[in-house]
Design a protein around this motif. Structure first.
Motif, PDB file in Angstrom:
ATOM      1  N   GLU A   1       0.834  -1.213   0.000  1.00  0.00           N
ATOM      2  CA  GLU A   1       0.000   0.000   0.000  1.00  0.00           C
ATOM      3  C   GLU A   1       0.868   1.262   0.000  1.00  0.00           C
ATOM      4  O   GLU A   1       0.388   2.337  -0.353  1.00  0.00           O
ATOM      5  CB  GLU A   1      -0.978  -0.015   1.187  1.00  0.00           C
ATOM      6  CG  GLU A   1      -0.382   0.214   2.580  1.00  0.00           C
ATOM      7  CD  GLU A   1       0.556  -0.889   3.098  1.00  0.00           C
ATOM      8  OE1 GLU A   1       0.586  -1.992   2.521  1.00  0.00           O
ATOM      9  OE2 GLU A   1       1.269  -0.638   4.103  1.00  0.00           O
ATOM     10  N   LYS A   2       2.137   1.123   0.354  1.00  0.00           N
ATOM     11  CA  LYS A   2       3.100   2.246   0.302  1.00  0.00           C
ATOM     12  C   LYS A   2       4.165   1.971  -0.760  1.00  0.00           C
ATOM     13  O   LYS A   2       5.288   2.489  -0.687  1.00  0.00           O
ATOM     14  CB  LYS A   2       3.770   2.458   1.667  1.00  0.00           C
ATOM     15  CG  LYS A   2       2.807   2.869   2.777  1.00  0.00           C
ATOM     16  CD  LYS A   2       2.317   4.295   2.590  1.00  0.00           C
ATOM     17  CE  LYS A   2       1.390   4.716   3.722  1.00  0.00           C
ATOM     18  NZ  LYS A   2       0.769   6.029   3.455  1.00  0.00           N
ATOM     19  N   ARG A   3       3.828   1.147  -1.698  1.00  0.00           N
ATOM     20  CA  ARG A   3       4.709   0.785  -2.817  1.00  0.00           C
ATOM     21  C   ARG A   3       6.077   0.286  -2.326  1.00  0.00           C
ATOM     22  O   ARG A   3       7.118   0.504  -2.934  1.00  0.00           O
ATOM     23  CB  ARG A   3       4.882   1.958  -3.798  1.00  0.00           C
ATOM     24  CG  ARG A   3       3.561   2.493  -4.359  1.00  0.00           C
ATOM     25  CD  ARG A   3       2.729   1.462  -5.088  1.00  0.00           C
ATOM     26  NE  ARG A   3       1.472   2.022  -5.561  1.00  0.00           N
ATOM     27  CZ  ARG A   3       0.279   1.881  -4.931  1.00  0.00           C
ATOM     28  NH1 ARG A   3       0.182   1.164  -3.811  1.00  0.00           N
ATOM     29  NH2 ARG A   3      -0.813   2.428  -5.437  1.00  0.00           N
TER      30      ARG A   3
ATOM     31  N   GLY B   1      11.863   3.008  -3.110  1.00  0.00           N
ATOM     32  CA  GLY B   1      12.972   3.721  -2.471  1.00  0.00           C
ATOM     33  C   GLY B   1      12.717   3.998  -1.001  1.00  0.00           C
ATOM     34  O   GLY B   1      11.953   3.304  -0.330  1.00  0.00           O
TER      35      GLY B   1
ATOM     36  N   TRP C   1       7.938  -1.126  -9.659  1.00  0.00           N
ATOM     37  CA  TRP C   1       8.668   0.111  -9.395  1.00  0.00           C
ATOM     38  C   TRP C   1       9.971  -0.121  -8.637  1.00  0.00           C
ATOM     39  O   TRP C   1       9.983  -0.855  -7.642  1.00  0.00           O
ATOM     40  CB  TRP C   1       7.823   1.057  -8.535  1.00  0.00           C
ATOM     41  CG  TRP C   1       6.489   1.445  -9.059  1.00  0.00           C
ATOM     42  CD1 TRP C   1       5.267   1.077  -8.550  1.00  0.00           C
ATOM     43  CD2 TRP C   1       6.208   2.330 -10.159  1.00  0.00           C
ATOM     44  NE1 TRP C   1       4.247   1.665  -9.284  1.00  0.00           N
ATOM     45  CE2 TRP C   1       4.803   2.437 -10.275  1.00  0.00           C
ATOM     46  CE3 TRP C   1       7.017   3.032 -11.054  1.00  0.00           C
ATOM     47  CZ2 TRP C   1       4.188   3.226 -11.249  1.00  0.00           C
ATOM     48  CZ3 TRP C   1       6.412   3.809 -12.039  1.00  0.00           C
ATOM     49  CH2 TRP C   1       5.004   3.897 -12.123  1.00  0.00           C
TER      50      TRP C   1
ATOM     51  N   PHE D   1      12.983   2.576  -7.270  1.00  0.00           N
ATOM     52  CA  PHE D   1      13.441   3.963  -7.229  1.00  0.00           C
ATOM     53  C   PHE D   1      14.576   4.152  -6.224  1.00  0.00           C
ATOM     54  O   PHE D   1      14.595   3.487  -5.172  1.00  0.00           O
ATOM     55  CB  PHE D   1      12.302   4.894  -6.787  1.00  0.00           C
ATOM     56  CG  PHE D   1      11.244   5.113  -7.833  1.00  0.00           C
ATOM     57  CD1 PHE D   1      11.462   5.991  -8.891  1.00  0.00           C
ATOM     58  CD2 PHE D   1      10.027   4.453  -7.764  1.00  0.00           C
ATOM     59  CE1 PHE D   1      10.486   6.206  -9.849  1.00  0.00           C
ATOM     60  CE2 PHE D   1       9.050   4.656  -8.729  1.00  0.00           C
ATOM     61  CZ  PHE D   1       9.275   5.531  -9.778  1.00  0.00           C
TER      62      PHE D   1
ATOM     63  N   GLY E   1      16.642   4.786  -3.371  1.00  0.00           N
ATOM     64  CA  GLY E   1      17.217   3.918  -2.345  1.00  0.00           C
ATOM     65  C   GLY E   1      17.086   2.441  -2.673  1.00  0.00           C
ATOM     66  O   GLY E   1      17.854   1.621  -2.167  1.00  0.00           O
TER      67      GLY E   1
ATOM     68  N   SER F   1      15.070   8.974  -8.945  1.00  0.00           N
ATOM     69  CA  SER F   1      14.123  10.091  -8.887  1.00  0.00           C
ATOM     70  C   SER F   1      14.542  11.165  -7.886  1.00  0.00           C
ATOM     71  O   SER F   1      13.840  12.156  -7.716  1.00  0.00           O
ATOM     72  CB  SER F   1      12.734   9.553  -8.523  1.00  0.00           C
ATOM     73  OG  SER F   1      12.821   8.781  -7.343  1.00  0.00           O
TER      74      SER F   1
END
Ligand code: ACO
Length: 269
Positions: free
Chosen positions: A23-25, A64, A110, A112, A114, A136
């Motif tokens: 839910e927080k990718r 990340g 995804w 990104f 980190g 990003s």
């Protein structure tokens, strides 16, 4: 500490470890970083684990660092909290870089900023064509820290690394493979089968030789030829002292028993 920020199962020699904040990718907050270290600890010396695969639940591999919990809330607590959070994140990535078992990043979505730390920490990396990668950081006003700059400089050409870091543009799995950020990219529907196939190839090899080899690849990257030659002699002799019988058995099965050919596959452990 949240118990469920990292999920894992062990099946047929493979530890399937997953970032578990879909839910927080799957962005990395301090709870996830602490939990990941515990999970790595728990799995590293298990005899039924020969390979570790790191993937993400849901649409992300990892978005990340958690900009709210890792950056904003931690910075609000002061420098001590910032350093602690960094040590926790960098700590499990370092642990993964030198992990006892071979490791594979299975980048399902995804990835990104980190996220490049654990991506690089894994020995091998396979991505979905549909995965999206970006540095990003530049999009929100910082440099790619936490090792991300080092990762792209080590893996990509200087021009690609510079373009990637300065533009923050997304690249898909296919481009990530063309740039050598990952080994291969293939359709998401085929990703797990391919990773399982590669894990099973690795599982057939001598585990002492695997650990010595993965460490050697990382160590010699920064050595002169002469230093590498010396390191490799010593590393092999250290490996012999842990598993001399394994290599003798490999030679025996080829020369005396004629039951396999080392050029074509692994000896029977
Ligand atoms: N930090 C904090 N929260 C995040 C992060 C993150 N890195 N990534 C996603 N989230 C949160 C969102 O705030 C949102 O929370 P909410 O439901 O409470 O509003 C939730 O995860 C879902 O995110 P959405 O943006 O709604 O998901 P979507 O699928 O539309 O977009 C995407 C996914 C592109 C990954 C987007 O979330 C995003 O741009 N995330 C940030 C990526 C990033 O730049 N990470 C930092 C890299 S730099 C570094 O790591 C040092």
């Amino acid at each position: 500490m949240s118990e469920d920020t990292v999920a894992f199962d062990v099946e047929d020699g493979i530890a399937w470890v997953r970032f578990n904040r879909p839910e927080k990718r799957n962005c990395m907050n301090p709870a996830l970083n602490q939990r990941m270290m515990e999970v790595l600890d728990r799995l590293e010396f298990r005899d039924d684990v020969g390979v570790l695969v790191l993937s993400g639940e849901g649409s992300a591999w990892s978005a990340g660092m958690d900009l709210k919990e890792y950056f904003r809330e931690t910075e609000a607590k002061g420098l001590g909290a910032v350093r602690k959070a960094q040590a926790e994140a960098y700590g499990w990535w370092r642990r993964l870089r030198w992990y006892r078992k071979p490791t594979i990043a299975m980048v399902n979505g995804w990835c990104f900023g980190g996220g490049y730390g654990p991506l690089f920490a894994c020995d091998l990396a396979f991505a979905a064509d549909e995965a999206q990668f970006a540095l990003s950081e530049i999009n929100w006003g910082i440099l790619p820290g936490g090792g991300a700059t080092k990762v792209v400089v080590d893996l990509l050409s200087m021009r690609d690394a510079m373009y990637h870091a300065l533009t923050g543009e997304l690249i898909d799995g296919k481009k990530a493979a063309a740039w050598k950020l990952v080994n291969e990219s293939l359709p998401l529907a085929e990703l797990k089968a391919r990773v399982t196939e590669v894990a099973n190839i690795v599982l057939k090899k001598n585990p002492v030789a695997l650990k010595a080899t993965k460490d050697a690849i990382r160590r010699v990257a920064e050595m002169t030829y002469d230093n590498a030659e010396d390191y490799l002699v010593r590393a092999q002799e250290a490996a012999n002292s842990q598993d001399n019988e394994g290599r003798k058995e490999g030679i025996r099965q080829f020369i005396d028993e004629k039951s396999y050919k080392p050029g074509l596959g692994a000896y029977d452990k």
